[in-house]
Design a protein around this motif. Structure first.
Motif, PDB file in Angstrom:
ATOM      1  N   ALA A 374       3.110  -2.303   8.867  1.00  0.00           N
ATOM      2  CA  ALA A 374       3.103  -3.405   7.888  1.00  0.00           C
ATOM      3  C   ALA A 374       4.517  -3.664   7.381  1.00  0.00           C
ATOM      4  O   ALA A 374       4.962  -4.819   7.308  1.00  0.00           O
ATOM      5  CB  ALA A 374       2.171  -3.068   6.721  1.00  0.00           C
ATOM      6  N   ILE A 380      -0.456  -6.534   8.223  1.00  0.00           N
ATOM      7  CA  ILE A 380      -1.328  -5.457   7.759  1.00  0.00           C
ATOM      8  C   ILE A 380      -2.480  -5.354   8.755  1.00  0.00           C
ATOM      9  O   ILE A 380      -3.285  -6.276   8.886  1.00  0.00           O
ATOM     10  CB  ILE A 380      -1.828  -5.724   6.328  1.00  0.00           C
ATOM     11  CG1 ILE A 380      -0.631  -5.757   5.363  1.00  0.00           C
ATOM     12  CG2 ILE A 380      -2.832  -4.662   5.899  1.00  0.00           C
ATOM     13  CD1 ILE A 380      -0.978  -6.061   3.918  1.00  0.00           C
ATOM     14  N   TYR A 423      -7.021   0.918   2.797  1.00  0.00           N
ATOM     15  CA  TYR A 423      -5.658   1.302   2.421  1.00  0.00           C
ATOM     16  C   TYR A 423      -5.642   1.886   1.013  1.00  0.00           C
ATOM     17  O   TYR A 423      -4.910   2.825   0.721  1.00  0.00           O
ATOM     18  CB  TYR A 423      -4.720   0.093   2.527  1.00  0.00           C
ATOM     19  CG  TYR A 423      -4.316  -0.239   3.954  1.00  0.00           C
ATOM     20  CD1 TYR A 423      -3.130   0.245   4.496  1.00  0.00           C
ATOM     21  CD2 TYR A 423      -5.130  -1.024   4.774  1.00  0.00           C
ATOM     22  CE1 TYR A 423      -2.757  -0.051   5.804  1.00  0.00           C
ATOM     23  CE2 TYR A 423      -4.765  -1.325   6.087  1.00  0.00           C
ATOM     24  CZ  TYR A 423      -3.575  -0.829   6.593  1.00  0.00           C
ATOM     25  OH  TYR A 423      -3.215  -1.120   7.885  1.00  0.00           O
TER      26      TYR A 423
ATOM     27  N   THR B 176       1.046  -1.721   0.022  1.00  0.00           N
ATOM     28  CA  THR B 176       1.245  -1.486   1.456  1.00  0.00           C
ATOM     29  C   THR B 176       2.633  -1.960   1.887  1.00  0.00           C
ATOM     30  O   THR B 176       3.264  -1.364   2.751  1.00  0.00           O
ATOM     31  CB  THR B 176       0.144  -2.192   2.265  1.00  0.00           C
ATOM     32  OG1 THR B 176      -1.128  -1.733   1.801  1.00  0.00           O
ATOM     33  CG2 THR B 176       0.259  -1.904   3.762  1.00  0.00           C
TER      34      THR B 176
END
Lengths: 453, 453
Positions: A374, A380, A423, B176
């Motif tokens: 990412a 992602i 995540y 992220t």
């Protein structure tokens, strides 16, 4: 400035799907009727699939033409881009060139519409009004809903209850594409009612959902059933991915030494690798093709090649495949698309014949790889897709250690926008790796030994 | 088969950003220092912005070169595709050609990274270590987090508390991409502590979050602040969208009669329309450019052109713009990116000079349009983007009624994968249209009359 993406024009899309069965040295063994243990023929499948797909399922023709109407809908997102992973290469600092196909550009966000559109098309050709399917986390259901709305078909989806409750975004996506979505087990089928009578609070399973979808498809001859992986025709439709990649790599002046993709049922792996495996067989090329499975569902690396049912309830024909047994219950990892007890017949035969490789990876390593990806590439990845990235990183590190050059191609099979909870769980430290106790994997296999012909 | 998409090569990307200030017949009036009511100069802005961006903010140079490092990161997703909306055209059956730029292919899923990357770049050039910002629903914060991780900068985001709690996916996306995200009001700033002292359960507001981000940026000279819309340099960076579209339309042999985009602060609308408005001014072209705002936040159609603050707390310079007053509190519609009390100075001046048009649409019409778009084009649009689709449908219906031909271009500024709750609310019938009582819109305007020079 070095380029990052290679696009093809719509007119450069493959004109045919590639059928690897034509080139395999050992042809896949036939599926068996579970009652007779005799090879199952087209008639065994015709109540639930249209004949156009059944013909593809058993075809040994090498190239099968893609109909114009399918091509026109493919044009909504195909050809998908091929990326040179310059950011990831820089982050890894290894003597490798890394390319990836990005299938997340599709309407549902993964490779699934490649077959959904084709399946909806052949159903429509034969006068089917409604296509019915099951879905776990929702990727396949979304793809089929999109395909049906494009072709003017009704779509009905049985979604595993626990996902229906926990992953509402996927359900709403299916609704937006016009599909009716029911939590499974439901009161709409005998199969569902039986489960609910025993366990009113059942959280469902893919096996139950398949049973419900098949039962509904059998109720009305204008309805049919559809499956999102495992079967030969599903893998066939995905081969547009690898064929496009080959043309795009040719533009870049490259050819892959290694191809990597996650394997759940096998359609994603087949899609990118089969056209190249064909060249290995027929043209003496030497590309290593590596299927990556989760350590918590290791049918390729720890299962056995046996005849087994495709569904938990045991309704489908017996298929010759690497399996952990159809009653194997994988841990509830976020890579829902990889939680399947068996591998498709085609992939299984290729592994048996040492024409492909397999590795099993733990999920923490995969999420770490996903975060590296990412930050370096700006995409992602879906939890399933992080398994490919993790293996790419392993190959790169190996190449660095050995001081050898490699060109790696992998399939970034879907984005993770609808999977951010995975995540979050990783960041919060609530995920762990998986180990099996000594006999845990044997039980499921012992149960199916009696099913062999 | 008719093609659906037009791609450009990376090397065909625009080399410069287009600065409409150079071509405007009436230049935008200067921002004012709120204390002195005198024009605010670069020195007023230098504590929170790097000089490279301040120079762009006040520049009257027509074309400003895009640095190589920015172009290289743009290559991750740019040029974005231009779609011919064949599915939507078929669904509408009107004498119109419809094209749209699709900015949802970017790392954050919208047009925001076009400016985030540029802003991070100029901050890095001047030795800044950390960029700090606020975010409402999270699109802007995600874009800046991505840009900072690409350029090796730290990123800190103050996310409005209610969004932080209700839209966890966006927060995890920012994590992220390596950013630290704090709910606002927080205990980290005086501004946050003041609010919490009065109201410990405060759900926050964009105004409070801006104050927190600015306060943190001022604390350390290696930190700076960043804004995702409204300012001239932000709109400037977005003009890559319209410049690409012009080249892509040229390939298709077309030029737009009408351009449509949603307007929140103005950067999305500016991005696609400014290059064409420039041609209207300098080359006598005649493209109608229509900004679409939500009926619940109608600054363009029911606000007034006045000096007002950009933030609720009144910390920013006074900007000459169409506004509803900086204390106006729009209804909690799902199109969070359109819930802003004012329009950028550049867009406001253009509207004042009748160089653009504006319409306000109700949300139910927009969601209906979004569903038509998803089913016909395969893209689930962000709630903001559905406003453009709804106006496109109005224009198509008008053309059909009048029997006139039109070529329409619009900006599909982002996908809705992280906004599916909005569609769920629509399907469940809990959304409604918005009407104001007689005096409701006057209050906010009365409050700011005293701020005029």
């Amino acid at each position: 400035m070095e380029s990052r993406k290679i696009f093809l024009n719509e007119s450069e899309k493959p004109t045919h799907w590639y059928n690897i069965a034509a080139d395999m040295p050992n042809k896949p063994q036939p599926p068996l009727n579970p009652a007779t243990r005799k090879p199952a023929g087209p008639d065994d499948l015709s109540p639930i699939f249209p004949m156009g797909l059944i013909q593809q399922e058993v075809s040994t023709e090498k190239m099968i033409e893609i109909p114009d109407e399918v091509q026109d809908i493919y044009n909504i997102w195909r050809p998908s881009p091929l990326y040179r992973a310059r950011g990831l290469e820089k982050a890894l600092d290894a003597p490798v060139k890394i390319y990836y196909k990005y299938e997340g550009v599709s309407p549902s966000g993964s490779h699934k519409p490649n077959t959904a559109v084709a399946q909806a098309y052949y159903n429509k050709q034969e006068g089917v009004k409604k296509v019915i399917t099951e879905t776990g986390a929702g990727q396949w259901g979304t793809a089929l809903a999109f395909a049906c709305t494009q072709l003017g078909l009704d779509c009905e989806v049985y979604m595993v209850r626990i996902s229906y409750d926990q992953k509402p975004y996927r359900k709403i996506m299916m609704n937006t594409f016009g599909a009716d979505v029911f939590p499974s087990p439901s009161n709409r089928t005998q199969a569902g009612r039986n489960v609910l009578a025993e366990d009113p609070g059942s959280s469902g399973s893919l096996g139950i959902a398949i049973s419900e979808a098949i039962e509904m498809a059998l109720k009305d001859e204008t309805n049919k059933y559809a499956l999102g992986s495992v079967l030969n025709h599903v893998l066939l439709h995905q081969t547009v991915i690898g064929q496009e990649a080959e043309k795009q790599l040719e533009i870049a002046g490259d050819y892959p030494d290694v191809i990597i993709a996650p394997l759940g049922g096998g359609s994603n792996f087949a899609g990118i690798s089969f056209p190249f495996i064909g060249k290995n067989i027929t043209e003496g090329k030497n590309t290593r093709c590596i299927a990556v499975e989760p350590a918590s569902c290791p049918k390729l690396t720890q299962g056995e090649f046996l005849y087994d049912h495709g569904d938990s309830a045991g309704y489908t024909p017996l298929l010759p495949m690497y399996t952990l047994g159809h009653n194997f219950r994988p841990a509830a990892i976020h890579a829902g698309g990889l939680r399947y007890h068996g591998a498709s017949v085609l992939c299984s035969q290729l592994l048996k014949d040492n024409l492909i490789e397999a590795v099993a990876l733990q999920q923490l390593e995969c999420f770490r790889a996903g975060i590296t990806f990412a930050q370096s590439e700006g995409i992602i990845a879906a939890p399933e897709a992080t398994h490919a990235v993790a293996q790419v990183i392993r190959e790169a590190e190996q190449a660095k250690k050995e001081g050898t050059q490699k060109t790696i191609l992998f399939n970034m099979c879907g984005h993770g926008f609808v999977d951010m909870k995975a995540y979050e769980d990783y960041f919060e430290g609530v995920l762990s790796d998986h180990t099996f106790s000594d006999n845990e994997l044997k039980t499921g296999l012992e149960e199916i030994r009696g099913l062999q012909p």
